[in-house]
Scaffold this active site. Structure first.
Site, short mmCIF file in Angstrom:
data_model
loop_
_atom_site.label_atom_id
_atom_site.label_comp_id
_atom_site.label_asym_id
_atom_site.label_seq_id
_atom_site.Cartn_x
_atom_site.Cartn_y
_atom_site.Cartn_z
N ASP A 182 0.86 -1.18 0.00
CA ASP A 182 0.00 0.00 0.00
C ASP A 182 0.90 1.23 0.00
OD1 ASP A 182 1.00 0.30 2.52
OD2 ASP A 182 -0.91 0.19 3.56
N ASP B 76 -7.88 -7.44 -0.21
CA ASP B 76 -7.02 -7.66 0.95
C ASP B 76 -7.79 -7.21 2.17
OD1 ASP B 76 -6.53 -4.63 0.50
OD2 ASP B 76 -5.62 -5.04 2.44
#
EC number: 2.4.2.29
Lengths: 379, 379
Positions: free
Chosen positions: B95, B274
């Site tokens: 991320d 996720d």
């Protein structure tokens, strides 16, 4: 299904080290052996798969005190014993709970009848008598059951040590009586090992060995050591006990110890060991390796991308780097606890396999003397 | 070495569910896929061996914010990237750190330049700009790098959401500029995914999708959802984004969610997911199973010796019983955290494999409708 059998395969001619072979109904054990401690039915932070595949453990321990309190004998009996409860299908040894009651519990009272103690979980009161402890271990379903003993603290004065030893001997008689009156619980044979006590007094230790040997058990244990005494005293007393215990029965030294303690005691004739050190110290960032001791917390490992220990045959020790494990421990990641525990246990098991190899090969003492120095090196 | 390639293999004709195939330099990924979250370079309580053999994960996440603070880019660069550092040789997605900075850190300040924040470890001050975050992710060595975005909280008023979206778009332009100016770091191709924002406003979401699509990236992400809005709103906005993002690129819905959220969003055209839920909830005694949700802490499991979940193909889920896991969790044993995490992740991966199977088979919607009810059952 048959009682535990021990075959003495070879005795070193420069020391008293022995290579042997134990057969139990749950499988075979090559000795000398180290037994990982699975306190409440789990070797802390290590899965049963890792114990088999990475650590190569052939027998593990359970603690009667902990298992009795949680999950309790009712659950274990319904499960069909600890093997079925935790999915470990190799041999299990349980301690008698005596040591735990005396060392862990807050308020406890020892009488002729047994030990009254309080649970560390909820403070509830319980009584461990020799008979109760036999029944509990029968229900846990251990392959090897330990006698209920009193472990006197170090140091103890002679009078206390003598009185305590006699109490342990009377309790032992009651243990054997109960054990012989009760059947194996789950279709395989359970074995009772008596325990030598006598604190640091050679005449007491000798007398205790004689009493214990008279029971003609399938194996014998040495208790009350590694409780704070210096290493030399441990070795002297351990050597004395080995010399006075039956030759053709396995000898189990309880709760010992560091890798070098284990090698020295193998040289004195010990066949079986257990200790929480590899897992407990691992969780506290201390690694035992084939090259020496590592504090993985130390900044010096920050950029060391070499394997934890490529000197042993464990995949985990070869797969993960020092820098990665240091990072995990610093970041308080659970995986760090697992890797350190698996590595340390794999190292202990590797060490006793190596010892066995050198005993059979005939160069045990020179190898041991070199290793005892190397393993203590601070890296 | 080549950029990420996505092949759309099949689109369901009763829903917008898709089966696809992603190729990266670290391996292939069948979609729909769930990606376990490995915050600081470790999926919490789960080893790399367990991730491969038990969980069957084909890609995992790392968090840029956490990895930047610890072990830091210097260690990761010296190691040769995160794959070599943690021994995970399959694809990794990171991320951008934006979400973490906005949600985790105490004091932070957002300006045109970027985000100023304080470390949760030592309070030190740091600046994440789009350029810095590209450089950090290059150094971590992720196969898929995420754009630096601002994730507005739920609810946000229209004015704030619009302003925030435009900032995210300007940051995106800077991300692509920096990304295109810098080379792959470790010999394999890294890919940049832009992120759709726009809070709960359909016109903003649509505009954001158009801006994002214009970048012609190898894949696109939907951010700013699953931040507290009701499920119906999540589905509406997710569906709208899927309808306005390129068909022949993978769509990644960030941070979602429950097993039923995932099935509903697969039906809307999402390919990648996720979430920390399987590991975090697992550590808190909540199991997702093929028959419904279990609170393993509950007394009702005390004597239930049946496997955790024999409806899925994970060895761990079949090996350990509910009673044993309950015991481990009650006794606060580390192995309990590992078993619960491995099981939950294996279940999530099983679920997306099943979804793919039913998409290819043509009965996805009826299967999904049945599963969405069954999986929410409280056992």
């Amino acid at each position: 299904m048959a009682a535990l059998q021990f075959t003495l395969q070879h005795t070193d001619n420069q020391s008293k080290a022995r290579a042997g072979h134990i057969v139990t109904d749950h499988g075979e054990i090559a000795t000398p052996i180290f037994m990982p401690v699975g306190t409440v039915g789990s070797v802390k932070a290590v899965s049963q798969q890792q114990l088999k595949e990475e650590v190569n453990a052939s027998i593990i321990l359970g603690n009667t005190y902990h298992l009795y309190l949680r999950p309790g004998t009712r659950v274990l009996e319904k499960a069909g014993g600890l093997h079925r409860f935790n999915g470990w299908d190799r041999p299990i040894l349980t301690d008698s709970g005596g040591y735990q009651v005396f060392s862990l519990a807050g308020t406890r009272k020892i009488t002729e009848e047994g030990a009254l103690f309080q649970s560390h979980i909820d403070g509830s009161k319980h009584m461990f008598s020799p008979e109760a402890v036999m029944d509990i271990q029968r229900t846990i379903g251990a392959d090897i059951i330990m006698a209920f003993d009193e472990c006197p603290p170090y140091p103890s004065d002679y009078k206390y040590a003598e009185k305590s030893m006699h109490l342990t001997h009377r309790w032992l008689d009651r243990c054997f009586k109960r054990f012989n009156e009760t059947p194996d619980k789950y279709g395989y044979t359970q074995n009772l090992f008596p325990i030598v006590q006598g604190s640091t007094y050679t005449d007491l230790r000798k007398a205790s060995c004689e009493h214990i040997a008279s029971k003609e058990a399938t194996g014998n244990a040495i208790g009350g050591l590694s409780v704070g005494e210096p290493d030399n005293m441990l070795y002297d007393l351990c050597g004395l006990c080995c010399d006075n215990l039956p030759v053709h029965k396995p000898r189990y030294l309880m709760g010992v110890g560091t890798p070098w303690n284990i090698l020295e005691c193998i040289a004195l004739g010990v066949d079986m060991f257990d200790c929480v050190m590899p897992t407990r110290n691992g969780r506290n960032a201390m690694l035992f390796t084939s090259q020496g001791v590592i504090n993985i917390d130390n900044k010096k490992w920050e950029h060391d991308f070499s394997p934890l220990d490529d000197g042993i045959d464990c995949l985990v020790s070869n797969y993960y780097s020092k820098a990665y494990l240091r990072h995990l421990i610093k970041a308080k990641e659970i995986l760090g606890l697992t890797i350190a525990s698996v590595h340390n246990l794999a190292f202990y098991l590797w060490l006793v396999r190596q010892a066995r190899h050198h005993i059979l090969q005939g160069d045990f003492v020179s190898w041991k003397n070199e290793m005892v120095v190397r393993l203590q090196t601070r890296l």
